[in-house]
Design a protein around this motif. Sequence first.
Motif: not given
Length: 779
Positions: A163-166, A399-402, A428-435
Amino acid sequence: MKIKRAILLILMVAGTLMSCTPEGAKDLNLTSAKILISPNIKSNMQETSATVLIEEIEKRTGISLEKDTNWDSNITIALALSSDNQLFGKELPFKSAEDAQELKKEGYRIYHASKDGHNTLWILGADARGVLYGIGKLLRTAKMKKGNISIDSNIDFSEAPEYALRGHQFGYRNTANSWDAWTVEQFDQHFREQVLFGANSFENIPFQAANSSPHFKIDPQIMEVELSRICEKYDAEYWVWTPAPHDLTIKNAHLQGLEEQEAFYAKCPRLDGVFVPGGDPGENHPAQLIPYLNDLSEILKKYHPDAGIWVSLQGFNKEKVDYFFEYLEKNNPVWLRGLVYGPSSPPIHLERKLLPEKYLHRFYPDITHTVRCQYPVENWDQAFALTLGREPTNPQPLMYTEIFNRDSKYTDGFITYSDGSHDDVNKAIWSQLGWDASKDPQEIVLEYSQFYFGPEVAEEATQGIFALEKNWDGPVLENTSIKESLALWKRLEGNNPQLVDNWRWQQLVMRAYYDAYIQDRLAFEKGLEVEAYEILANANSIGADKAMEEALRHLDKADSEMVSQELKKEVFSYGEKLFQSIGAQTSVEKYQARSAERGAVLDFIDYPLNNRWWLEDEFNKIKAFDSEAEKLARLEFISTYEFPGEGSFYDNVSSADAKHVTSKTDDAIDFLWENEGRSRKRLSTQLFQFTPALAYNGLDPNANYMIRVSGFGEALLRANGQLLEPTKYEKGFEEFKEFPLSKALIKDGELKLSFDKPDEEHLNWRKQSRVTDVWLIKQ
């Protein structure tokens, strides 16, 4: 002889550089490494990259690595661009394939090469950001302790972001429960750490009054520019969240807003995005909002020609949504960069479908709140909702991964909604899942723990973080994880005194103590209430007034014989530590939190977890009754409220232990908030759903049943699909509606209850009809 000595020296050096871990895998020792940096990396990021690498290693090891411009050292960390052919006369060890990750925007590769006794750890970035993200991977995976740093010698890892925006929102304002106490240096370090976990954007909320927070150390008008400078330093995008004037129908209402915006744009060294929410706040019709946005874009382009205007449709009804998309279709405006999906926006998949392809779609997920929010904690016990409230420390990696994998696919990336440091794990979860959306949250949290707490603690701390999420799953009194989690964190706490001043550590340990205290207190207070009802059951023999007096005296033991005070003491101790370390405001009175909902967990730690406040008020009403018979009848009703008798059933519809409820609220406004969180209503009255669904089986098909409903407003009840007619229909809180149930509807002993939603879209949710309690009473 010289040759033999040279060989021996090479072997000795190799032995120093390669050490074996207990598992037998070889590690590359970087303790004596020199850092080489490509001159092709843009100049300010050369300095930033080197500084980040050197400082973060020194903090954890005490080792200060040095920069160099030659290859004299036996071990080198080489920072270069993937497009470089050579670095200070040495060719890159490989030629990247055309589709290599390290050639894609922001991508990187981290790779160990060894030749002729010389070891090089290459960090190759597609661009300056890519180099910094490669450094982040090194720092997150290296084993660092005092006097030593090493990494797996077989490392060969590359990635580019999916994802381009994180990014994440960091509003420097009083509603944040910690950031308003921060200095520029603290923000600089925090933004750096977010970048090292893969973020590339930060959103501020400017235009705050200098006297709006007692915690401000810096005038917000100065800080909003300093945050822009920090973003420029780390080559991160700087965004701002700026609502439109409240009522744009007033002539020239927007001019003052535009003047304020222009002055701000002129001051910012960097600005990439301006997000204007369509609602929350903002009630303007798009007919007025669109011209304002157009004017705003012209001013923005004047100072930041590459920046874009973004808008959300939060709170828009169907007419407003239709108007907006018809405008886009007809006018194809160039001033709009994209649409933001946030709480109360149209469904995310529909919004993406209606949005013309040329416009980007940004996610604005709420990762900071637990109730009365976009993503409530599922199956959360009321005891936590009443005490921990809306902004506690809330690591929820599963939960946020889901949620990420369910909704992000409709967007081009995200800047999350955050209002404090309590959701740091979630960031941290969101930033890394954005990758990489397929990343295992276990791996992400392990890197988080290793980076912030150290390799010796990482695995157990990771277990502890997941245990804290498990603490919130279902009824508190049935959750064995809570005490197991406390034991784990107490052991970690005792074994790692070096982490006592680490604010991330502090808030996690505090949560473990808090959860365990609530569990102990809930068990004690629920027991007192059951015993109080047993006292009331004897009212016929001892008299109503005496029964109420004894029951209340028994309930008051919750205040006079308080349990587990050693746990509570630890919670308050960590509250003080967090205030000293990051200005976390866990109390309104003690630490001047903005309000009771803003992370003030200490203020509610002893909120009643039984109905003693409600019973006290009820007893005062009953004492005024004219006759003993009236008093006894009311006391009997109270003592059997949740215990309707053999063959009958009661459900508190949003309680985590409701037995027959099959529905869930979708936005966690099912926890009533009134009187700054100190409602004296019955606990079940503070929980509700708008249209719950319930299911029963094994009913007696030959028996007569009556359905009783409590709540507020309307209750359009259906039994097995058939709309029922009430014989009693009261609409106030703790009043009742009663519906006879025909035997013909339960011939097979099965019953499904549902509620039609009345037409109340014109009402604020607080005034809309809701259901709190449901009884199925066998006559």
